[in-house]
Design a protein around this motif. Structure first.
Motif, PDB file in Angstrom:
ATOM      1  N   ARG A  62       4.570   0.172   1.163  1.00  0.00           N
ATOM      2  CA  ARG A  62       5.368   0.623   2.089  1.00  0.00           C
ATOM      3  C   ARG A  62       6.596  -0.052   2.360  1.00  0.00           C
ATOM      4  N   ASP A  64       9.126   0.745  -0.215  1.00  0.00           N
ATOM      5  CA  ASP A  64       9.446   2.307   0.334  1.00  0.00           C
ATOM      6  C   ASP A  64      10.523   1.795   0.988  1.00  0.00           C
ATOM      7  N   ARG A  65      10.469   1.043   1.985  1.00  0.00           N
ATOM      8  CA  ARG A  65      11.354   0.964   3.003  1.00  0.00           C
ATOM      9  C   ARG A  65      12.790   0.314   2.284  1.00  0.00           C
ATOM     10  N   VAL A  83      14.474   2.831   0.462  1.00  0.00           N
ATOM     11  CA  VAL A  83      15.241   3.691   1.368  1.00  0.00           C
ATOM     12  C   VAL A  83      16.721   3.054   1.484  1.00  0.00           C
TER      13      VAL A  83
END
Length: 773
Positions: free
Chosen positions: A326, A329-330, A333
């Motif tokens: 996670r 993933d951030r 982004v």
């Protein structure tokens, strides 16, 4: 990685692919036969071995085709897969033939020949996967990878050892075969999974997972208990055939991916693999199966505790992995946003925001990269664009530039570069195009731009001046731009709306002009300018009434230069303002000196030519007032001479002329009759007199049309109560004719060439003095 093709939608292509449809249809046919032949194991076994052959052949052909389609670094991998498929085909063809021709005890286990070729094929598959580059760059990545590899291999070894050495429920020989098969398949599973999960795999995941699943199904089917190891049920044959189907379709899915493109095969790689955890679970299952029935409660409890703790630790580790994912993933982004911003900034730094064309910086970089001796450059400047901005507004001007940019883009090839240099100036680099091809492009641009454009409810026809130059050996981008610029200004000088190719003589002229420009800056300070004066005579009695001041440049190297040699340059560079200020001061000083010589005579009218840039100089009126006060020349003795082109459609210039009239200065419209708006100008321009251009006087005695024009100008001047001056009188006959037409004054070589101020004084002393008021 693989061939770059436009991204498509592989799923839809999978449904329509004839090979895949054929494989699926063939497999379903075999499944139907398994059901229809229930209770006839000998026939079912024959169908099973016959069905293996086309599936094996599909694997071999798919691998061979990918060997030719895939990137070079994947060819060895697909060659070995194709070899494996060929080995399977040979072994299964041989055994299938034996089963058909010499039926024996039904069995899904191949004979010696089939087993040898199967082992060769499986070994080729495993080696292909194992030797494929892992793409691991750091020691830590390699360490983690081989820890996972060791976990899988140990788990496979445990399964093989336990089932081979101590098989459950007897049947030792069958268990040995099952153990060996299971170990080989587990190693194959690891190898195929490695290929699916490495950084740069040879196949898309949608193609890799069927092949991975084939190895898993093969291993599971070898270990299934009870009825799954008999030949009494149709589903047994279906399960045992399924691995061959899965491994056969994998290469053909990859063929479709390469043919139509699939961006998903580059998706982000999982930072960890679940495979080692699966092998731990398999090892625990085997361990429980191996526990003796007489095991003590303490051993069972300890075993259960070890399993539970291991599962809890594994679960905790997986939770940490998910937390890290996670976070990653951030970060991805955020990095994606940064990359988008970087790309946007890069685009803004390289392309013009209004038109989307390359900007000057990007164009210069591309010229340095692409410029060769067979390239050409076009420099395009829109004619009279300032008028559109001034009359229609900058928004309309911007809209026009966008349309022009689109038309320029449409006029060139994909490899050519179109740039907005700034304002209304554009450039084109035509790599690999010589001057002849560039001329064709230039002509096409002029045709495209000439098509009407509707902007702000106005229809506009755009014209442009184009400078064209071809690159020669040794030319650099700056030289090419300079040459194109020279050619473009030559096109403007010749009348605009055309293209001109650069020639060396243009460069020589520009170099000479550049030298003049530098010298003009110092000519006033160095006292190199002088004024000469051409008499203006009253035609009724040939008496001297005024003079026109004409400048000469005593050039230190080229001698005396007439105005035509440097005034156009001075007007273009703006130097005319300083030069004109000197002329005004000197002419007024001289006029005052003549008044002082003959105070009792009517003062001579002193004409001073003023160019367009001077009229637009906000200080001109103040300069005139200051000079008149300083020299003492009466305002009525100064005549400011302007041309039609300097004031036509120029409100600022006409306001300046009105202010000069308010000072008492007289105004004359010089070279009258040569501009396009002469008649309309007479109604708005606050002049006192008209000076008929010499072009109408020189043929006035031989060309009737010239006489008609001269007569019309004289009548208009009289009707408007303007004074009238005929320029360029060179013969007595011309003098008599313009006098007959009603002209009041005249000047020309018939009376006198331009002379020094002393000569004007002599002419007055000789009796050519003006009449008394």
């Amino acid at each position: 990685m693989t061939e770059t093709r436009p991204a498509g939608r592989p799923i839809s292509h999978l449904r329509r692919d004839p090979v895949l449809r054929g494989l699926v249809g063939f497999t379903l046919l075999a499944y139907v036969l398994f059901v229809l032949l229930s209770g006839q194991p000998d026939r079912q076994v024959q169908v099973y071995w016959v069905a293996q052959v086309p599936l094996d052949a599909a694997l071999a052909l798919g691998g061979w085709r990918l060997r030719r389609l895939a990137d070079e670094r994947y060819r060895r991998f697909w060659s070995m897969i194709s070899f494996a498929g060929a080995s399977f085909t040979i072994g299964d063809t041989y055994h299938g033939t034996v089963v058909l021709l010499s039926p024996s005890v039904p069995s899904l286990t191949g004979g010696t020949v089939q087993t040898v070729f199967f082992a060769i094929g499986m070994t080729s598959n495993v080696i292909a996967c194992l030797i494929f580059p892992q793409g691991l760059n750091t020691a830590r990545e390699r360490f983690v990878f081989w820890l996972d590899a060791a976990t899988v291999l140990v788990g496979g070894g445990v399964v093989a050892w336990c089932f081979a050495v101590n098989p459950l429920d007897g049947a030792h020989t069958d268990r040995v075969n099952a153990s060996v098969t299971a170990a080989l398949v587990l190693v194959a599973t690891f190898s195929a999974t490695k290929v699916a999960l490495i950084r740069h795999p040879p196949m898309a995941r949608m193609a890799a997972w069927p092949m991975v699943s084939a190895a898993m199904v093969q291993g599971v089917s070898a270990l299934l208990p009870g009825d799954f190891q008999t030949l009494e049920h149709a589903y047994v044959y279906a399960i045992r055939l399924l691995p061959s189907v899965l491994i056969a379709v994998g290469p053909w899915i990859q063929v479709i991916v390469l043919r139509v493109g699939d961006p998903r095969h580059t998706s982000k790689r999982r930072p960890y693999s679940l495979l080692p955890y699966g092998m731990i679970a398999v090892t625990f299952v085997v361990f429980f199966l191996m526990l003796p029935d007489t095991a003590s409660s303490q051993l069972v409890g300890a075993t259960v505790g070890v399993v539970v703790i291991t599962c809890l630790v594994a679960g905790r580790q997986l939770a940490a992995f998910h937390d890290n994912m996670r976070l990653i993933d951030r970060l991805d982004v955020a990095l994606g946003d940064l990359r988008d911003q970087e790309a946007q900034l890069r685009e803004q730094a390289s392309f013009d925001e209004l038109t989307g064309l390359a900007n000057r910086t990007h164009f210069s970089a591309e010229m340095a990269r692409l410029l060769t001796a067979d390239s050409s450059l076009l420099l395009i400047d829109l004619d009279d664009f300032k008028t559109i901005n001034d009359t229609m507004g900058h928004a309309a001007g911007d809209a026009l530039l966008v349309i022009v940019a689109s038309r320029l883009r449409d006029a060139v090839r994909g490899d050519d570069i179109v740039c907005r240099m700034g304002g209304d100036e554009f450039a084109m680099l035509l790599p690999g195009t010589g001057p002849v091809g560039a001329e064709v492009v230039a002509a096409q641009i002029l045709r495209r731009l000439a098509a009407p454009i509707v902007v702000a409810q106005h229809t506009i026809r755009v014209k442009a001046s184009i400078g064209l130059t071809g690159a020669r050996a040794g030319d650099d981008p700056s030289t090419l731009l300079a040459n194109a610029d020279i050619a473009m200004y030559e096109a403007k000088r010749r009348g605009k709306g055309m293209w001109i190719g650069y020639a060396d003589e243009m460069g020589a002229r520009v170099s000479a002009e550049a030298g003049l420009i530098r010298q003009l800056d110092q000519a006033v300070e160095l006292g190199q300018f002088t004024l000469v004066y051409q008499p203006i005579m009253r035609l009724a009695d040939d008496r001297l009434t005024g003079v026109e001041s004409l400048i000469r440049w005593n050039h230190p190297d080229r001698g005396v230069l007439s105005p035509v040699d440097f005034i156009p340059i001075a007007e273009r560079t703006g130097q005319i303002v300083a030069i004109g200020r000197w002329v005004l001061r000197e002419a007024c000083r001289q006029g005052a000196a003549w008044i002082a010589e003959a105070p009792d005579e009517t003062p001579l009218q002193v004409g001073v030519n003023v160019a367009g840039p001077q009229l637009r100089d906000p200080n001109l009126v103040a300069d005139v007032a200051e000079v008149l006060a300083e020299t003492g020349l009466p305002p009525g003795s100064l005549v400011i001479e302007v041309t039609e082109t300097a004031v036509v459609d120029d409100e600022e210039s006409q306001r300046t002329m009105a202010a000069l009239r308010a000072l008492g200065v007289k105004l004359a419209l010089d070279d009258f009759g040569t501009a396009a708006s002469s008649l309309g100008l007479l109604l708005t321009c606050p002049v006192n007199s008209l000076k008929l251009d010499r072009s109408f006087v020189e043929s006035i005695t031989t060309v009737s049309r010239q006489g008609a024009v001269a007569n019309a100008v004289s009548q208009m001047a009289a009707a408007l109560e303007f004074g009238s001056v005929a320029e360029g009188i060179e013969t007595e006959e011309q003098r008599d004719l313009v006098r007959l037409l009603g002209y009041t004054y005249g000047q020309g070589f018939f009376y006198s060439r331009p002379v020094a101020p002393e000569r004007i004084s002599e002419l007055r002393e000789l009796g050519l003095a003006p009449a008394s008021s």
